[in-house]
Design an enzyme around this catalytic site. Sequence first.
Site, mmCIF file in Angstrom:
data_model
loop_
_atom_site.group_PDB
_atom_site.id
_atom_site.type_symbol
_atom_site.label_atom_id
_atom_site.label_comp_id
_atom_site.label_asym_id
_atom_site.label_seq_id
_atom_site.Cartn_x
_atom_site.Cartn_y
_atom_site.Cartn_z
ATOM 1 N N ASP A 159 73.395 55.526 23.931
ATOM 2 C CA ASP A 159 74.390 54.605 24.475
ATOM 3 C C ASP A 159 73.985 53.169 24.200
ATOM 4 O O ASP A 159 74.367 52.251 24.910
ATOM 5 C CB ASP A 159 74.583 54.832 25.976
ATOM 6 C CG ASP A 159 73.319 54.574 26.788
ATOM 7 O OD1 ASP A 159 72.261 54.389 26.174
ATOM 8 O OD2 ASP A 159 73.405 54.560 28.023
ATOM 9 N N GLU A 160 73.180 52.957 23.138
ATOM 10 C CA GLU A 160 72.718 51.618 22.827
ATOM 11 C C GLU A 160 73.908 50.704 22.552
ATOM 12 O O GLU A 160 74.825 51.055 21.825
ATOM 13 C CB GLU A 160 71.798 51.629 21.592
ATOM 14 C CG GLU A 160 70.594 52.543 21.739
ATOM 15 C CD GLU A 160 70.846 53.960 21.247
ATOM 16 O OE1 GLU A 160 71.870 54.208 20.609
ATOM 17 O OE2 GLU A 160 70.003 54.826 21.526
ATOM 18 N N GLY A 161 73.863 49.533 23.137
ATOM 19 C CA GLY A 161 74.972 48.602 22.996
ATOM 20 C C GLY A 161 75.960 48.715 24.145
ATOM 21 O O GLY A 161 76.809 47.849 24.341
ATOM 22 N N LYS A 162 75.849 49.796 24.927
ATOM 23 C CA LYS A 162 76.764 50.001 26.051
ATOM 24 C C LYS A 162 76.554 48.976 27.148
ATOM 25 O O LYS A 162 77.505 48.562 27.819
ATOM 26 C CB LYS A 162 76.573 51.408 26.616
ATOM 27 C CG LYS A 162 77.399 51.696 27.866
ATOM 28 C CD LYS A 162 77.138 53.086 28.379
ATOM 29 C CE LYS A 162 75.759 53.226 28.950
ATOM 30 N NZ LYS A 162 75.508 52.388 30.126
ATOM 31 N N GLY A 163 75.311 48.526 27.334
ATOM 32 C CA GLY A 163 74.992 47.640 28.442
ATOM 33 C C GLY A 163 75.849 46.396 28.478
ATOM 34 O O GLY A 163 76.410 46.040 29.517
ATOM 35 N N LYS A 164 75.983 45.740 27.326
ATOM 36 C CA LYS A 164 76.774 44.509 27.290
ATOM 37 C C LYS A 164 78.248 44.799 27.528
ATOM 38 O O LYS A 164 78.923 44.087 28.265
ATOM 39 C CB LYS A 164 76.589 43.790 25.956
ATOM 40 C CG LYS A 164 77.291 42.431 25.930
ATOM 41 C CD LYS A 164 77.116 41.708 24.624
ATOM 42 C CE LYS A 164 77.977 42.300 23.548
ATOM 43 N NZ LYS A 164 78.116 41.415 22.377
ATOM 44 N N GLY B 190 68.189 53.368 28.870
ATOM 45 C CA GLY B 190 68.085 51.979 29.298
ATOM 46 C C GLY B 190 69.191 51.160 28.682
ATOM 47 O O GLY B 190 69.736 51.504 27.647
ATOM 48 N N HIS B 191 69.542 50.081 29.347
ATOM 49 C CA HIS B 191 70.506 49.165 28.748
ATOM 50 C C HIS B 191 70.018 47.742 28.947
ATOM 51 O O HIS B 191 69.414 47.400 29.953
ATOM 52 C CB HIS B 191 71.919 49.368 29.297
ATOM 53 C CG HIS B 191 72.045 49.228 30.782
ATOM 54 N ND1 HIS B 191 71.965 50.301 31.636
ATOM 55 C CD2 HIS B 191 72.243 48.147 31.571
ATOM 56 C CE1 HIS B 191 72.109 49.896 32.877
ATOM 57 N NE2 HIS B 191 72.285 48.585 32.868
ATOM 58 N N GLN C 69 73.188 57.797 27.790
ATOM 59 C CA GLN C 69 73.113 58.526 26.520
ATOM 60 C C GLN C 69 74.504 58.696 25.897
ATOM 61 O O GLN C 69 75.500 58.230 26.439
ATOM 62 C CB GLN C 69 72.427 59.893 26.686
ATOM 63 C CG GLN C 69 70.953 59.821 27.021
ATOM 64 C CD GLN C 69 70.678 59.933 28.509
ATOM 65 O OE1 GLN C 69 71.432 60.505 29.259
ATOM 66 N NE2 GLN C 69 69.553 59.383 28.921
ATOM 67 N N THR D 133 69.497 65.677 25.569
ATOM 68 C CA THR D 133 68.970 65.366 26.887
ATOM 69 C C THR D 133 69.228 66.553 27.807
ATOM 70 O O THR D 133 69.685 67.605 27.351
ATOM 71 C CB THR D 133 69.587 64.061 27.428
ATOM 72 O OG1 THR D 133 68.852 63.634 28.581
ATOM 73 C CG2 THR D 133 71.060 64.219 27.758
ATOM 74 N N ASP E 265 78.172 42.498 13.404
ATOM 75 C CA ASP E 265 77.456 41.445 12.663
ATOM 76 C C ASP E 265 76.283 41.969 11.854
ATOM 77 O O ASP E 265 75.877 41.345 10.865
ATOM 78 C CB ASP E 265 76.947 40.370 13.635
ATOM 79 C CG ASP E 265 76.096 40.958 14.748
ATOM 80 O OD1 ASP E 265 76.614 41.798 15.502
ATOM 81 O OD2 ASP E 265 74.913 40.586 14.864
ATOM 82 N N SER F 217 82.111 43.602 19.118
ATOM 83 C CA SER F 217 80.959 42.748 19.410
ATOM 84 C C SER F 217 80.383 42.194 18.109
ATOM 85 O O SER F 217 80.176 42.933 17.145
ATOM 86 C CB SER F 217 79.889 43.552 20.150
ATOM 87 O OG SER F 217 78.696 42.819 20.259
ATOM 88 N N GLY G 3 77.566 39.992 18.202
ATOM 89 C CA GLY G 3 76.250 39.451 18.525
ATOM 90 C C GLY G 3 75.819 39.934 19.900
ATOM 91 O O GLY G 3 76.605 40.554 20.634
#
Length: 425
Positions: A12-17, A39-40, A220, A235, A329, A409, A411
């Site tokens: 889930d990388e990038g989900k945090g923002k 983690g995010h 995830q 997982t 980007d 996104s 950036g």
Amino acid sequence: MFTILTGAQFGDEGKGKVIDLLAENYDVIVRFQGGDNAGHTVVVGGKTYKLHLVPSGAIFGRRLLIGPGVVLNPRVLWNEIQSLESEGIKVDLGIDPKTTIIMPYHIELDSLREKARTEKIGTTNRGIGFAYVDKVAREEVQMGDLTDPALLEAKLKEIAPGKEKAILDMGGDPTVVRYAPYIDEYLEIGKKLKSRIADVSREINIAILEEKSVLAEGAQGAFLDVIHGTQKFVTSSFTIAGSACANLGVGPVMVDNVVGVIKAYITRVGEGPMPTELVDSLGEQMREKGGEYGTTTGRARRCGWFDAVLGLKSVYLNSYTEMALTKLDVLTGINPIKICVGYDLDGDTLGYPPESTTDLARCKPIYEEVPGWTEDITEVKDYDDLPENARDYVEKLEDLLGVEISAVSVGPGREQTIFRDMDEE
């Protein structure tokens, strides 16, 4: 309004923002599965926050909930709460009493099991899998048990002998199971968190009935789902959108939106098949430019071209109503850009991934090339101001997946997300 947001790829990388941007428009944000293995990272005003258990939206003072489908390391949660509150951020958090607790012996068992594997899975050694095993086996310690020493003592009296034997048989130190300083630490944290205990299902349903907005946050991505992911490199929980309803105790008819987060390319942490992986200088370029290192483990992420075949399956698994595309980007300066539109499996052309993980590992990607762009897009605020080739790339992914991409996104900053007005396009 009830919205579910999940990762559409392996992580889930990038989900945090994305979820933190959405959180401004929601009253309640709830985490529905996973643990501190995910983690995010959220960047606000130049300051970076790395969170593993506290739901996104904390910096906006929203009501936060952790549902009973989560497995919770109380040390990690308490440290995150203290870290945020030391920055002047009030954490309004409710934790379901049925939430499974990750005990020190789960972490010990996780580490011992991974060491013993001939074929490594790439576990984070956080005890996640063994905590879920205990949930299914009805041998779990729950959040409510940490608020009452007598309850915890009774649970450990029943559970401890079997855990000690299992650890001893695997060559570990069984004293970790009843190590008094650990138990005292957990009870102390339980005392501090007692006022935050909440019936999460009831609170969410009441919020929806009162026409408040609720955002359910998954950890995830779709292909780490314990059932539908790339077995056995998955997982230990159900990561797809539908599991939010079961884990939180909310009926499926309550769901209004399902948002999937995808990167402009694909990444994966740990082992498992990844047909479009780039094991060359271009893959390294993506990794460095995109900062592709795990928030939880620090491990380098594997990078590759966008895989629309897996993407289509993710759409089927989750029924996305819209998608958010991150890290566009990172592709700037790459020409041509490749998109995987099919697989070659032993001479047969596939437009949908095979069920077998072994078969997926043998699939060769079939690429379609599209022209790249060289212009710096990190300061672009309006979708129409993106280079034509960048817009064409976004819209090509929409066509392949059959789902509108409502946000792009460009950036890491919160201000570097472009929201598209789909009604005008």
